[in-house]
Design an enzyme around this catalytic site. Structure first.
Site, PDB file in Angstrom:
ATOM      1  N   GLY A 156       0.997  -1.476   0.199  1.00 46.90           N
ATOM      2  CA  GLY A 156       0.178   0.194  -0.056  1.00 46.90           C
ATOM      3  C   GLY A 156       0.636   1.553  -0.217  1.00 46.90           C
ATOM      4  O   GLY A 156       0.642   1.863   0.314  1.00 46.90           O
ATOM      5  N   ASN A 165       2.107   3.343  -2.830  1.00 45.64           N
ATOM      6  CA  ASN A 165       0.849   4.089  -3.830  1.00 45.64           C
ATOM      7  C   ASN A 165      -0.258   4.981  -2.648  1.00 45.64           C
ATOM      8  O   ASN A 165      -0.293   5.812  -3.150  1.00 45.64           O
ATOM      9  CB  ASN A 165       1.046   3.566  -4.923  1.00 45.64           C
ATOM     10  CG  ASN A 165       1.586   3.278  -5.667  1.00 45.64           C
ATOM     11  OD1 ASN A 165       2.017   4.317  -6.361  1.00 45.64           O
ATOM     12  ND2 ASN A 165       2.439   2.061  -5.950  1.00 45.64           N
ATOM     13  N   MET A 223      -3.289  -7.084  -7.004  1.00 47.72           N
ATOM     14  CA  MET A 223      -2.904  -8.020  -8.075  1.00 47.72           C
ATOM     15  C   MET A 223      -4.114  -9.090  -8.620  1.00 47.72           C
ATOM     16  O   MET A 223      -3.025 -10.828  -8.387  1.00 47.72           O
ATOM     17  CB  MET A 223      -1.437  -8.975  -6.786  1.00 47.72           C
ATOM     18  CG  MET A 223      -0.364  -7.665  -6.274  1.00 47.72           C
ATOM     19  SD  MET A 223      -0.085  -7.159  -7.471  1.00 47.72           S
ATOM     20  CE  MET A 223       1.188  -7.624  -8.351  1.00 47.72           C
ATOM     21  N   ARG A 224      -5.679  -8.910  -8.857  1.00 50.38           N
ATOM     22  CA  ARG A 224      -6.198  -9.850  -9.751  1.00 50.38           C
ATOM     23  C   ARG A 224      -6.425  -9.340 -10.648  1.00 50.38           C
ATOM     24  O   ARG A 224      -6.215  -7.665 -10.147  1.00 50.38           O
ATOM     25  CB  ARG A 224      -7.181 -10.118  -8.090  1.00 50.38           C
ATOM     26  CG  ARG A 224      -6.783 -10.806  -7.374  1.00 50.38           C
ATOM     27  CD  ARG A 224      -8.116 -11.048  -6.388  1.00 50.38           C
ATOM     28  NE  ARG A 224      -9.406 -12.380  -7.443  1.00 50.38           N
ATOM     29  CZ  ARG A 224      -9.399 -13.136  -7.484  1.00 50.38           C
ATOM     30  NH1 ARG A 224      -8.588 -14.084  -6.354  1.00 50.38           N
ATOM     31  NH2 ARG A 224     -10.487 -13.521  -8.421  1.00 50.38           N
ATOM     32  N   ASN A 277      -5.042   1.560 -13.074  1.00 49.61           N
ATOM     33  CA  ASN A 277      -4.867   0.542 -12.536  1.00 49.61           C
ATOM     34  C   ASN A 277      -2.819   1.552 -12.390  1.00 49.61           C
ATOM     35  O   ASN A 277      -2.161   1.915 -13.845  1.00 49.61           O
ATOM     36  CB  ASN A 277      -3.860  -0.366 -13.424  1.00 49.61           C
ATOM     37  CG  ASN A 277      -2.735  -1.482 -12.880  1.00 49.61           C
ATOM     38  OD1 ASN A 277      -3.229  -1.580 -11.681  1.00 49.61           O
ATOM     39  ND2 ASN A 277      -1.807  -1.680 -13.941  1.00 49.61           N
ATOM     40  N   HIS A 337       0.956   0.346 -12.539  1.00 50.20           N
ATOM     41  CA  HIS A 337       2.297  -0.964 -12.767  1.00 50.20           C
ATOM     42  C   HIS A 337       2.907  -0.348 -13.553  1.00 50.20           C
ATOM     43  O   HIS A 337       3.800   0.371 -14.489  1.00 50.20           O
ATOM     44  CB  HIS A 337       1.496  -0.901 -14.958  1.00 50.20           C
ATOM     45  CG  HIS A 337       1.967  -2.709 -14.959  1.00 50.20           C
ATOM     46  ND1 HIS A 337       1.884  -4.172 -14.507  1.00 50.20           N
ATOM     47  CD2 HIS A 337       3.683  -2.912 -15.412  1.00 50.20           C
ATOM     48  CE1 HIS A 337       3.276  -5.108 -14.743  1.00 50.20           C
ATOM     49  NE2 HIS A 337       3.091  -4.157 -16.155  1.00 50.20           N
ATOM     50  N   SER A 362       4.544   3.111 -15.627  1.00 48.61           N
ATOM     51  CA  SER A 362       2.724   3.867 -15.903  1.00 48.61           C
ATOM     52  C   SER A 362       1.166   3.532 -15.508  1.00 48.61           C
ATOM     53  O   SER A 362       1.312   2.492 -14.297  1.00 48.61           O
ATOM     54  CB  SER A 362       2.420   2.610 -17.741  1.00 48.61           C
ATOM     55  OG  SER A 362       4.073   2.998 -18.561  1.00 48.61           O
ATOM     56  N   THR A 388      -8.640  -2.044 -18.986  1.00 47.01           N
ATOM     57  CA  THR A 388      -9.329  -2.876 -20.569  1.00 47.01           C
ATOM     58  C   THR A 388      -9.607  -4.172 -20.108  1.00 47.01           C
ATOM     59  O   THR A 388      -8.492  -4.928 -19.455  1.00 47.01           O
ATOM     60  CB  THR A 388      -9.139  -2.532 -21.510  1.00 47.01           C
ATOM     61  OG1 THR A 388      -7.715  -2.821 -22.236  1.00 47.01           O
ATOM     62  CG2 THR A 388      -8.742  -1.025 -21.939  1.00 47.01           C
ATOM     63  N   LEU A 396      -4.482  -7.815 -19.957  1.00 49.66           N
ATOM     64  CA  LEU A 396      -3.852  -7.317 -18.456  1.00 49.66           C
ATOM     65  C   LEU A 396      -2.798  -6.903 -19.212  1.00 49.66           C
ATOM     66  O   LEU A 396      -1.851  -6.849 -20.213  1.00 49.66           O
ATOM     67  CB  LEU A 396      -3.246  -8.799 -18.545  1.00 49.66           C
ATOM     68  CG  LEU A 396      -2.255  -8.866 -17.588  1.00 49.66           C
ATOM     69  CD1 LEU A 396      -2.587  -8.931 -16.028  1.00 49.66           C
ATOM     70  CD2 LEU A 396      -0.856 -10.369 -17.604  1.00 49.66           C
ATOM     71  N   ASP A 397      -2.408  -5.284 -18.047  1.00 45.51           N
ATOM     72  CA  ASP A 397      -2.259  -4.389 -18.497  1.00 45.51           C
ATOM     73  C   ASP A 397      -1.850  -3.791 -19.964  1.00 45.51           C
ATOM     74  O   ASP A 397      -0.863  -3.281 -20.545  1.00 45.51           O
ATOM     75  CB  ASP A 397      -1.005  -4.499 -18.588  1.00 45.51           C
ATOM     76  CG  ASP A 397      -0.354  -5.554 -16.674  1.00 45.51           C
ATOM     77  OD1 ASP A 397      -1.345  -4.796 -16.321  1.00 45.51           O
ATOM     78  OD2 ASP A 397       0.295  -6.253 -16.341  1.00 45.51           O
TER      79      ASP A 397
HETATM   80  C1  GAR Z   1       3.517  -1.434  -7.244  1.00 46.31           C
HETATM   81  O1  GAR Z   1       4.617  -0.937  -7.421  1.00 46.31           O
HETATM   82  C2  GAR Z   1       2.461  -1.383  -8.513  1.00 46.31           C
HETATM   83  O2  GAR Z   1       2.971  -0.627  -9.027  1.00 46.31           O
HETATM   84  C3  GAR Z   1       3.043  -3.296  -8.281  1.00 46.31           C
HETATM   85  O3  GAR Z   1       2.893  -2.986  -7.027  1.00 46.31           O
HETATM   86  C4  GAR Z   1       3.332  -3.292  -6.276  1.00 46.31           C
HETATM   87  C5  GAR Z   1       2.039  -2.254  -5.281  1.00 46.31           C
HETATM   88  O4  GAR Z   1       3.251  -1.731  -4.175  1.00 46.31           O
HETATM   89  N1  GAR Z   1       1.494  -3.683  -9.595  1.00 46.31           N
HETATM   90  C6  GAR Z   1       1.105  -4.401 -10.396  1.00 46.31           C
HETATM   91  O5  GAR Z   1       2.441  -4.693 -10.006  1.00 46.31           O
HETATM   92  C7  GAR Z   1       0.218  -4.694 -10.772  1.00 46.31           C
HETATM   93  N2  GAR Z   1       0.700  -5.458 -11.570  1.00 46.31           N
HETATM   94  P1  GAR Z   1       2.790  -1.270  -2.928  1.00 46.31           P
HETATM   95  O6  GAR Z   1       1.551  -2.079  -2.557  1.00 46.31           O
HETATM   96  O7  GAR Z   1       3.400  -0.562  -1.889  1.00 46.31           O
HETATM   97  O8  GAR Z   1       1.309   0.633  -3.589  1.00 46.31           O
END
Ligand code: GAR
Length: 223
Positions: free
Chosen positions: A18, A20, A96-97, A113, A115, A142, A147, A150-151
Site C-alpha cells: 500500500g 502507492n 494483484m488480481r 491501474n 504498473h 505507467s 481494459t 492484462l496491462d
Molecule cells: C507497485 O509497484 C505497483 O506498481 C505494482 O505493485 C506494487 C505495489 O506496491 N503493481 C503491479 O505489479 C500490478 N500489476 P504498493 O502496494 O506498495 O503500492
C-alpha cells in the site's frame, strides 16, 4: 472526464504493502491533492494497505476470493461493495488480481491501474527482473486505463528510470517505486482537475488527443 462536481472520489484496490495508497493519502492530507479516498478494498486480509487506510480514517472492505465459487462471483461482490461509495475513479494500486471483462467494460474510463514498467514492455509480474533479463537501459512505471487485456489499456502517463549497471531487481524496484508514487499523485491530480478523458481508445488531455503517454519530468510535471 469533466471536473467532478465535488472533490474527486477515489476507491482504491490494493493487495499488499500500500505504498502507492500512502502517497495518495499523504497528498490529500497535505492539501496538495484535491481528492478524497472513499474506500480501500482488498482481496488480502493481512494487507498493510488496510492498516494505512484505517490509520487515515478511510473505510476498508476485505473480500476473500476463496469463498466465492467463481472469479465472476467474486468480482460482482467486489463491485457491489465499491459502487455504493460512488467513486469517480477506481484505482488499482498494487491490486494483484485480474478483474473480469464484464466489470471492466462497465467501468471504462473510470478504472485505472499503476504498473511497474514502461508499458507495453514487461506486462505481468516480476517486471523489474524482466527488465534486467532483457538488458533494458531504462525502466519505469505507467498509469493506464484498465481494459480486459492484462496491462493492455491506453497508457496515460509514465515515469522513466535509468537501469544502473549494478542494479538487481530489488534496487531497481526501490528506485522505480519512489518515482511511481509521484507519477500516481500527478496523474490523479489531472483527473481531479477534470483534464483527462478517454474516448474509445483515445486519451484526451484538456480536450486534445495525446498520441504518446505523458512523461513525468525530473521537475515532477508532465511533458
Ligand atoms: C507497485 O509497484 C505497483 O506498481 C505494482 O505493485 C506494487 C505495489 O506496491 N503493481 C503491479 O505489479 C500490478 N500489476 P504498493 O502496494 O506498495 O503500492
Amino acid at each position: 472526464m469533466t471536473r467532478p462536481a465535488s472533490r474527486l472520489a477515489i476507491a482504491v484496490l490494493a493487495s499488499g504493502r500500500g505504498s502507492n495508497l500512502q502517497a495518495l493519502i499523504n497528498a490529500v492530507a497535505a492539501g496538495t491533492l484535491d481528492a478524497r479516498i472513499v474506500g480501500v478494498f482488498s482481496d488480502k486480509p493481512g494487507a498493510i494497505a488496510l492498516e494505512r487506510a484505517q490509520d487515515a480514517g478511510i473505510p476498508t472492505t476485505v473480500l476473500l476470493p476463496a469463498t466465492y465459487a467463481t472469479r465472476a462471483a467474486f468480482d460482482a461482490q467486489l463491485f457491489e461493495a465499491i459502487d455504493p461509495c460512488t467513486p469517480d475513479v477506481i484505482l488499482c494500486a498494487g491490486y494483484m488480481r485480474l478483474i473480469g471483462k464484464r466489470e471492466v467494460q462497465g467501468r471504462r474510463g473510470r478504472l485505472l491501474n499503476i504498473h511497474p514498467s514502461l508499458l507495453p514492455a514487461f506486462k505481468g509480474l516480476r517486471t523489474h527482473a524482466q527488465a534486467l533479463a532483457a538488458g533494458a537501459s531504462e525502466h519505469g512505471a505507467s498509469v493506464h486505463y484498465v481494459t480486459p487485456d492484462l496491462d493492455g489499456g491506453p497508457v496515460i502517463a509514465q515515469v522513466r528510470v535509468p537501469v544502473l549497471a549494478q542494479d538487481d531487481a530489488d534496487t531497481l524496484a526501490r528506485r522505480v517505486l519512489v518515482r511511481e508514487h509521484i507519477l500516481l499523485v500527478e496523474t490523479v491530480r489531472l483527473l481531479a482537475a477534470g483534464r483527462l478523458a478517454l474516448n474509445g481508445d483515445v486519451i484526451r488531455l484538456d480536450g486534445a488527443a495525446i498520441s504518446t503517454p505523458l512523461q513525468l519530468t525530473a521537475n515532477n510535471d508532465f511533458s
